[in-house]
Design a protein around this motif. Structure first.
Motif, PDB file in Angstrom:
ATOM      1  N   VAL A 180      60.217 -16.358 -21.019  1.00 29.33           N
ATOM      2  CA  VAL A 180      61.622 -16.606 -21.148  1.00 29.33           C
ATOM      3  C   VAL A 180      62.246 -18.070 -20.969  1.00 29.33           C
ATOM      4  O   VAL A 180      61.260 -18.905 -20.559  1.00 29.33           O
ATOM      5  CB  VAL A 180      62.507 -15.971 -20.107  1.00 29.33           C
ATOM      6  CG1 VAL A 180      62.123 -14.478 -20.089  1.00 29.33           C
ATOM      7  CG2 VAL A 180      61.851 -16.443 -18.723  1.00 29.33           C
ATOM      8  N   PRO A 181      63.488 -18.520 -21.523  1.00 29.94           N
ATOM      9  CA  PRO A 181      63.477 -20.092 -21.307  1.00 29.94           C
ATOM     10  C   PRO A 181      63.726 -20.567 -20.046  1.00 29.94           C
ATOM     11  O   PRO A 181      63.792 -19.769 -19.251  1.00 29.94           O
ATOM     12  CB  PRO A 181      65.060 -20.086 -21.861  1.00 29.94           C
ATOM     13  CG  PRO A 181      65.342 -18.915 -22.662  1.00 29.94           C
ATOM     14  CD  PRO A 181      64.257 -17.933 -22.047  1.00 29.94           C
ATOM     15  N   ALA A 182      63.031 -21.591 -19.735  1.00 28.97           N
ATOM     16  CA  ALA A 182      62.891 -22.395 -18.282  1.00 28.97           C
ATOM     17  C   ALA A 182      64.014 -23.129 -18.159  1.00 28.97           C
ATOM     18  O   ALA A 182      64.811 -23.818 -18.918  1.00 28.97           O
ATOM     19  CB  ALA A 182      61.412 -23.175 -18.269  1.00 28.97           C
ATOM     20  N   GLU A 183      64.435 -23.286 -16.792  1.00 35.19           N
ATOM     21  CA  GLU A 183      65.568 -24.088 -16.395  1.00 35.19           C
ATOM     22  C   GLU A 183      64.920 -25.529 -16.206  1.00 35.19           C
ATOM     23  O   GLU A 183      63.845 -25.652 -16.411  1.00 35.19           O
ATOM     24  CB  GLU A 183      65.904 -23.722 -14.870  1.00 35.19           C
ATOM     25  CG  GLU A 183      66.616 -21.981 -14.804  1.00 35.19           C
ATOM     26  CD  GLU A 183      67.849 -22.230 -15.507  1.00 35.19           C
ATOM     27  OE1 GLU A 183      68.570 -23.231 -15.146  1.00 35.19           O
ATOM     28  OE2 GLU A 183      68.175 -21.267 -16.142  1.00 35.19           O
TER      29      GLU A 183
ATOM     30  N   PRO B  34      65.345 -18.450 -15.327  1.00 34.70           N
ATOM     31  CA  PRO B  34      67.032 -18.132 -15.005  1.00 34.70           C
ATOM     32  C   PRO B  34      67.020 -17.406 -13.741  1.00 34.70           C
ATOM     33  O   PRO B  34      66.173 -16.462 -13.488  1.00 34.70           O
ATOM     34  CB  PRO B  34      67.358 -17.649 -16.055  1.00 34.70           C
ATOM     35  CG  PRO B  34      66.533 -17.498 -17.357  1.00 34.70           C
ATOM     36  CD  PRO B  34      65.099 -17.808 -16.638  1.00 34.70           C
ATOM     37  N   GLN B  35      68.044 -17.664 -13.103  1.00 34.19           N
ATOM     38  CA  GLN B  35      68.377 -16.722 -11.892  1.00 34.19           C
ATOM     39  C   GLN B  35      68.543 -15.536 -12.065  1.00 34.19           C
ATOM     40  O   GLN B  35      68.015 -14.360 -11.316  1.00 34.19           O
ATOM     41  CB  GLN B  35      69.561 -17.441 -10.920  1.00 34.19           C
ATOM     42  CG  GLN B  35      69.663 -16.658  -9.669  1.00 34.19           C
ATOM     43  CD  GLN B  35      68.696 -16.839  -8.715  1.00 34.19           C
ATOM     44  OE1 GLN B  35      68.122 -17.941  -8.618  1.00 34.19           O
ATOM     45  NE2 GLN B  35      68.482 -15.674  -8.061  1.00 34.19           N
TER      46      GLN B  35
ATOM     47  N   ARG C 130      65.355 -13.555 -10.544  1.00 30.35           N
ATOM     48  CA  ARG C 130      64.411 -14.420 -10.521  1.00 30.35           C
ATOM     49  C   ARG C 130      63.663 -14.026  -8.997  1.00 30.35           C
ATOM     50  O   ARG C 130      64.391 -13.848  -8.066  1.00 30.35           O
ATOM     51  CB  ARG C 130      64.432 -15.775 -10.485  1.00 30.35           C
ATOM     52  CG  ARG C 130      63.260 -16.434 -10.126  1.00 30.35           C
ATOM     53  CD  ARG C 130      63.673 -18.157 -10.507  1.00 30.35           C
ATOM     54  NE  ARG C 130      64.801 -18.490  -9.570  1.00 30.35           N
ATOM     55  CZ  ARG C 130      65.434 -19.602  -9.932  1.00 30.35           C
ATOM     56  NH1 ARG C 130      65.505 -20.118 -10.939  1.00 30.35           N
ATOM     57  NH2 ARG C 130      66.569 -20.026  -9.223  1.00 30.35           N
ATOM     58  N   ASP C 131      62.356 -13.791  -8.766  1.00 26.68           N
ATOM     59  CA  ASP C 131      61.921 -13.403  -7.781  1.00 26.68           C
ATOM     60  C   ASP C 131      61.177 -14.527  -6.961  1.00 26.68           C
ATOM     61  O   ASP C 131      61.742 -15.344  -6.302  1.00 26.68           O
ATOM     62  CB  ASP C 131      61.021 -12.328  -7.706  1.00 26.68           C
ATOM     63  CG  ASP C 131      60.482 -11.745  -6.330  1.00 26.68           C
ATOM     64  OD1 ASP C 131      61.219 -11.942  -5.185  1.00 26.68           O
ATOM     65  OD2 ASP C 131      59.602 -10.847  -6.286  1.00 26.68           O
ATOM     66  N   ARG C 132      59.625 -14.747  -7.304  1.00 20.27           N
ATOM     67  CA  ARG C 132      58.938 -15.903  -6.709  1.00 20.27           C
ATOM     68  C   ARG C 132      57.790 -16.162  -7.864  1.00 20.27           C
ATOM     69  O   ARG C 132      57.279 -15.506  -8.605  1.00 20.27           O
ATOM     70  CB  ARG C 132      58.263 -15.519  -5.470  1.00 20.27           C
ATOM     71  CG  ARG C 132      57.499 -14.272  -5.304  1.00 20.27           C
ATOM     72  CD  ARG C 132      56.685 -14.084  -4.215  1.00 20.27           C
ATOM     73  NE  ARG C 132      57.408 -13.070  -3.298  1.00 20.27           N
ATOM     74  CZ  ARG C 132      57.375 -11.721  -3.281  1.00 20.27           C
ATOM     75  NH1 ARG C 132      56.871 -11.135  -4.307  1.00 20.27           N
ATOM     76  NH2 ARG C 132      58.170 -11.155  -2.462  1.00 20.27           N
ATOM     77  N   PRO C 133      57.207 -17.529  -7.647  1.00 23.89           N
ATOM     78  CA  PRO C 133      56.266 -17.609  -8.539  1.00 23.89           C
ATOM     79  C   PRO C 133      55.011 -16.891  -8.433  1.00 23.89           C
ATOM     80  O   PRO C 133      54.722 -16.291  -7.263  1.00 23.89           O
ATOM     81  CB  PRO C 133      55.630 -19.308  -7.983  1.00 23.89           C
ATOM     82  CG  PRO C 133      56.923 -19.608  -7.539  1.00 23.89           C
ATOM     83  CD  PRO C 133      57.494 -18.599  -6.716  1.00 23.89           C
TER      84      PRO C 133
END
Length: 76
Positions: free
Chosen positions: A20-23, A29-30, A53-56
């Protein structure tokens, strides 16, 4: 703008991994709306599945957790 790998957790996309596109900070994205392609007719897409969004994940990707399913267009 780059992309980031996410794993969707829960809901209809559970286990799906995609880019997905990264911020600007490299995070996804959130919120992400996963639109189901199958609907009730040829002109009506399926429902929207909202993920947050959760976590890495520790491997250079992120997880996105299922929040809810809405009728087409409601999540936007």
């Amino acid at each position: 703008m780059g992309e980031v790998t996410v794993r969707f957790v829960g809901g209809p996309a559970d286990g799906l991994v995609r880019e997905v596109p990264a911020e600007p900070d490299g995070a996804p994205p959130q919120r992400w709306i996963m639109r189901h392609p199958g609907g009730t007719g040829p002109t009506q897409p399926g429902p929207d599945h909202l993920y947050e969004r959760d976590r890495p994940d520790g491997h250079g990707g992120w997880s996105m957790r299922f929040v809810r399913t809405d009728a087409y267009g409601v999540s936007e």
